[in-house]
Design an enzyme around this catalytic site. Structure first.
Site, PDB file in Angstrom:
ATOM      1  CG  HIS A  85     -54.244  -1.414  68.140  1.00  0.00           C
ATOM      2  ND1 HIS A  85     -54.957  -1.303  69.307  1.00  0.00           N
ATOM      3  CD2 HIS A  85     -53.766  -2.695  68.121  1.00  0.00           C
ATOM      4  CE1 HIS A  85     -54.908  -2.459  69.956  1.00  0.00           C
ATOM      5  NE2 HIS A  85     -54.192  -3.314  69.255  1.00  0.00           N
ATOM      6  CG  HIS A 135     -63.343   3.313  73.524  1.00  0.00           C
ATOM      7  ND1 HIS A 135     -63.884   2.086  73.253  1.00  0.00           N
ATOM      8  CD2 HIS A 135     -62.030   3.092  73.777  1.00  0.00           C
ATOM      9  CE1 HIS A 135     -62.944   1.157  73.357  1.00  0.00           C
ATOM     10  NE2 HIS A 135     -61.804   1.745  73.660  1.00  0.00           N
ATOM     11  CG  ASP A 170     -54.864   6.104  74.000  1.00  0.00           C
ATOM     12  OD1 ASP A 170     -54.186   5.212  74.512  1.00  0.00           O
ATOM     13  OD2 ASP A 170     -55.378   6.028  72.875  1.00  0.00           O
TER      14      ASP A 170
HETATM   15  N1  ACO Z   1     -63.872  14.841  69.335  1.00  0.00           N
HETATM   16  C1  ACO Z   1     -64.911  15.455  68.744  1.00  0.00           C
HETATM   17  N2  ACO Z   1     -65.918  14.804  68.139  1.00  0.00           N
HETATM   18  C2  ACO Z   1     -65.861  13.482  68.115  1.00  0.00           C
HETATM   19  C3  ACO Z   1     -64.830  12.770  68.717  1.00  0.00           C
HETATM   20  C4  ACO Z   1     -63.801  13.479  69.341  1.00  0.00           C
HETATM   21  N3  ACO Z   1     -62.779  12.869  69.930  1.00  0.00           N
HETATM   22  N4  ACO Z   1     -65.043  11.440  68.542  1.00  0.00           N
HETATM   23  C5  ACO Z   1     -66.183  11.350  67.859  1.00  0.00           C
HETATM   24  N5  ACO Z   1     -66.697  12.574  67.586  1.00  0.00           N
HETATM   25  C6  ACO Z   1     -67.960  12.884  66.930  1.00  0.00           C
HETATM   26  C7  ACO Z   1     -67.881  12.649  65.429  1.00  0.00           C
HETATM   27  O1  ACO Z   1     -67.435  13.789  64.749  1.00  0.00           O
HETATM   28  C8  ACO Z   1     -69.306  12.296  65.109  1.00  0.00           C
HETATM   29  O2  ACO Z   1     -70.069  13.488  65.101  1.00  0.00           O
HETATM   30  P1  ACO Z   1     -71.312  13.677  64.078  1.00  0.00           P
HETATM   31  O3  ACO Z   1     -72.263  12.570  64.425  1.00  0.00           O
HETATM   32  O4  ACO Z   1     -71.813  15.029  64.400  1.00  0.00           O
HETATM   33  O5  ACO Z   1     -70.723  13.519  62.719  1.00  0.00           O
HETATM   34  C9  ACO Z   1     -69.753  11.489  66.323  1.00  0.00           C
HETATM   35  O6  ACO Z   1     -68.925  11.947  67.400  1.00  0.00           O
HETATM   36  C10 ACO Z   1     -69.564   9.977  66.172  1.00  0.00           C
HETATM   37  O7  ACO Z   1     -68.271   9.743  65.658  1.00  0.00           O
HETATM   38  P2  ACO Z   1     -67.770   8.299  65.184  1.00  0.00           P
HETATM   39  O8  ACO Z   1     -66.467   8.414  64.471  1.00  0.00           O
HETATM   40  O9  ACO Z   1     -68.871   7.585  64.452  1.00  0.00           O
HETATM   41  O10 ACO Z   1     -67.583   7.599  66.587  1.00  0.00           O
HETATM   42  P3  ACO Z   1     -66.858   6.247  66.847  1.00  0.00           P
HETATM   43  O11 ACO Z   1     -67.428   5.693  68.085  1.00  0.00           O
HETATM   44  O12 ACO Z   1     -66.846   5.383  65.673  1.00  0.00           O
HETATM   45  O13 ACO Z   1     -65.349   6.732  67.081  1.00  0.00           O
HETATM   46  C11 ACO Z   1     -63.207   7.024  67.931  1.00  0.00           C
HETATM   47  C12 ACO Z   1     -64.545   6.305  68.092  1.00  0.00           C
HETATM   48  C13 ACO Z   1     -62.577   6.623  66.586  1.00  0.00           C
HETATM   49  C14 ACO Z   1     -62.276   6.608  69.069  1.00  0.00           C
HETATM   50  C15 ACO Z   1     -63.440   8.549  67.973  1.00  0.00           C
HETATM   51  O14 ACO Z   1     -64.121   8.905  69.150  1.00  0.00           O
HETATM   52  C16 ACO Z   1     -62.155   9.368  67.832  1.00  0.00           C
HETATM   53  O15 ACO Z   1     -61.695   9.582  66.698  1.00  0.00           O
HETATM   54  N6  ACO Z   1     -61.566   9.833  68.981  1.00  0.00           N
HETATM   55  C17 ACO Z   1     -60.345  10.590  68.962  1.00  0.00           C
HETATM   56  C18 ACO Z   1     -59.143   9.696  68.680  1.00  0.00           C
HETATM   57  C19 ACO Z   1     -58.788   8.827  69.881  1.00  0.00           C
HETATM   58  O16 ACO Z   1     -58.783   9.266  71.028  1.00  0.00           O
HETATM   59  N7  ACO Z   1     -58.432   7.563  69.588  1.00  0.00           N
HETATM   60  C20 ACO Z   1     -58.048   6.602  70.639  1.00  0.00           C
HETATM   61  C21 ACO Z   1     -59.172   5.647  70.884  1.00  0.00           C
HETATM   62  S1  ACO Z   1     -58.920   4.664  72.323  1.00  0.00           S
HETATM   63  C22 ACO Z   1     -57.788   3.553  71.948  1.00  0.00           C
HETATM   64  O17 ACO Z   1     -57.520   3.253  70.813  1.00  0.00           O
HETATM   65  C23 ACO Z   1     -57.034   2.857  73.002  1.00  0.00           C
END
Ligand code: ACO
Length: 382
Positions: free
Chosen positions: A225, A264, A318
């Site tokens: 979070h 996101h 972020d």
């Molecule tokens: N970099 C590279 N690849 C990514 C990223 C990323 N930041 N985020 C998602 N992907 C890819 C995954 O590997 C997956 O690929 P695949 O389908 O080939 O396996 C695909 O995108 C979907 O990923 P999910 O985890 O299902 O996407 P989700 O929407 O559930 O995830 C999340 C959202 C958790 C924020 C993710 O994008 C992430 O981990 N980002 C980086 C961490 C981050 O910035 N967190 C802060 C979020 S904002 C906040 O909390 C205020």
């Protein structure tokens, strides 16, 4: 009920548990509104954070007289009781500022003459008391751990300007105040996120607002979070120089690593808050001369987006909040607490809604343990 007939919604995904009139996230379009007003409009019109707080708590924008009175009330509540300041200066200097915040918020219940009265007027008074004091708690601890005396809050500065003033002991520049004010405005509320939900669950038992906000701060601390910025700082430090960004991103993606600050769960386009914060971060970098973090972030973004757009992964809030706050001289462990300085507005607003139309939150779990077992006296256990 068997596990064939029960539907388990782990993480409560998709479960609607309350109504709110505060904010709505349009993930597909990249839009966020507070009581119907797009967030961009607040920034374009130089709205103060205090105006947004008033809007969230009262359902309407304040008139000039209402805003003046609200700001004067907040400013009058900034100072901490002396005994609380003394206690903060007994904490270990190595303490996590989020733990300090959580502890002092809880402690403030003991210094309030009427902390458990849940009438709307009293809840507003407690909400203003907490919102006004968040920056003072953090600045007091941050200065103490550096061996510096606390800086008393000023009543003639806005919430954003006073926070920076108390941290650094000098008046901040206009771009810094503008950037922090915009940051506070943009992060003030965001639907039913985990910390907001936590606050509402605590309030659902009719427990006091100090307890509900203590729970919210505890929830915001987690890396899934509000704690995400820490990983972003690590990523920027690993890249080290903007010239390394392309290579870093390429290698990270090839190794199936995630680029922090991108993607996101709700937004499937550029986060509208990130767009504004990018501009503000650039302005602050120019004003403070501390351009390193902005340049690193911009280089990582330029390398990452063309490679991730096909998966609908874009810059999240972020990504530019972190360089914005770092270039003001805030250390990494003050980033999540500064998020709390903003989000307490939303927590209080949600609590006002919750207390006004309360129902105890009591979901159920599906028992998967043994249905029959027997007590074995201790001397007969193997
Ligand atoms: N970099 C590279 N690849 C990514 C990223 C990323 N930041 N985020 C998602 N992907 C890819 C995954 O590997 C997956 O690929 P695949 O389908 O080939 O396996 C695909 O995108 C979907 O990923 P999910 O985890 O299902 O996407 P989700 O929407 O559930 O995830 C999340 C959202 C958790 C924020 C993710 O994008 C992430 O981990 N980002 C980086 C961490 C981050 O910035 N967190 C802060 C979020 S904002 C906040 O909390 C205020």
């Amino acid at each position: 009920m068997t596990n064939q007939t029960v539907q388990i919604n782990k993480g409560l995904e998709g479960i609607v548990v309350a109504e709110t009139a505060l904010s709505k996230v349009f993930g597909e379009e990249g839009r966020l509104i507070y009581r119907g007003i797009p967030i961009q409009e607040f920034v374009e019109n130089d709205a103060l954070y205090e105006e947004v707080v008033y809007l969230l708590w009262n359902g309407k924008l304040p008139t000039k007289a209402e805003l003046d009175a609200f700001m004067a009330d907040l400013a009058s509540k900034r100072a901490l009781p002396d005994t609380v300041v003394n206690q903060i200066t007994q904490f270990p200097k190595t303490a996590d500022p989020m733990v300090v915040l959580r502890t002092v918020v809880s402690m403030l219940h003991m210094y309030d003459e009427n902390p458990d009265d849940l009438s709307p007027e009293n809840l507003r008074r407690i909400g203003s008391n907490l919102l006004a004091k968040f920056p003072t708690i953090l600045a007091t601890f941050h200065r103490y751990r550096q061996g510096l005396d606390p800086v008393a809050p000023r009543t003639d500065l806005t919430h954003a300007a006073n926070y920076l003033y108390m941290l650094n002991g000098k008046e901040p520049g206009p771009r810094s105040v503008e950037g922090v004010n915009a940051y506070l405005v943009l992060l003030a509320d965001h639907g039913f996120n985990a910390s907001t939900f936590t606050a509402r669950v605590v309030a659902g038992t009719q427990a006091d607002m100090y307890g509900a906000i203590t729970g919210a701060v505890a929830s915001l601390k987690g890396p899934l979070h509000g704690g995400a910025p820490t990983a972003l700082v690590k990523q920027m430090e690993e890249v080290g120089d903007p010239a390394n960004a392309e290579k870093y991103v390429e290698e990270a993606l090839a190794a199936k690593k995630r680029i922090m600050g991108i993607g996101h769960r709700v937004y499937k386009t550029y986060d509208p808050r990130a767009r504004i914060l990018k501009r503000m971060a650039e302005n602050i970098a120019k004003e403070t001369g501390n351009t390193r973090w902005y340049e690193l972030a911009a280089a990582i973004e330029a390398a990452a987006l063309p490679r991730l757009e096909a998966k609908r992964l874009y810059t999240n809030v972020d990504f530019y909040s972190v360089p914005l706050l770092l270039s003001l001289g805030l250390p990494t462990d003050m980033l999540t607490p500064t998020f709390a300085v903003s989000r307490v507005a939303g927590w209080v607003a949600h609590l006002l809604e919750q207390y006004a139309d309360n129902r105890l939150m009591r979901p159920r779990s599906f028992y998967v343990g043994p249905e029959e077992a027997h007590y074995v006296p201790i001397d007969q256990r193997g």
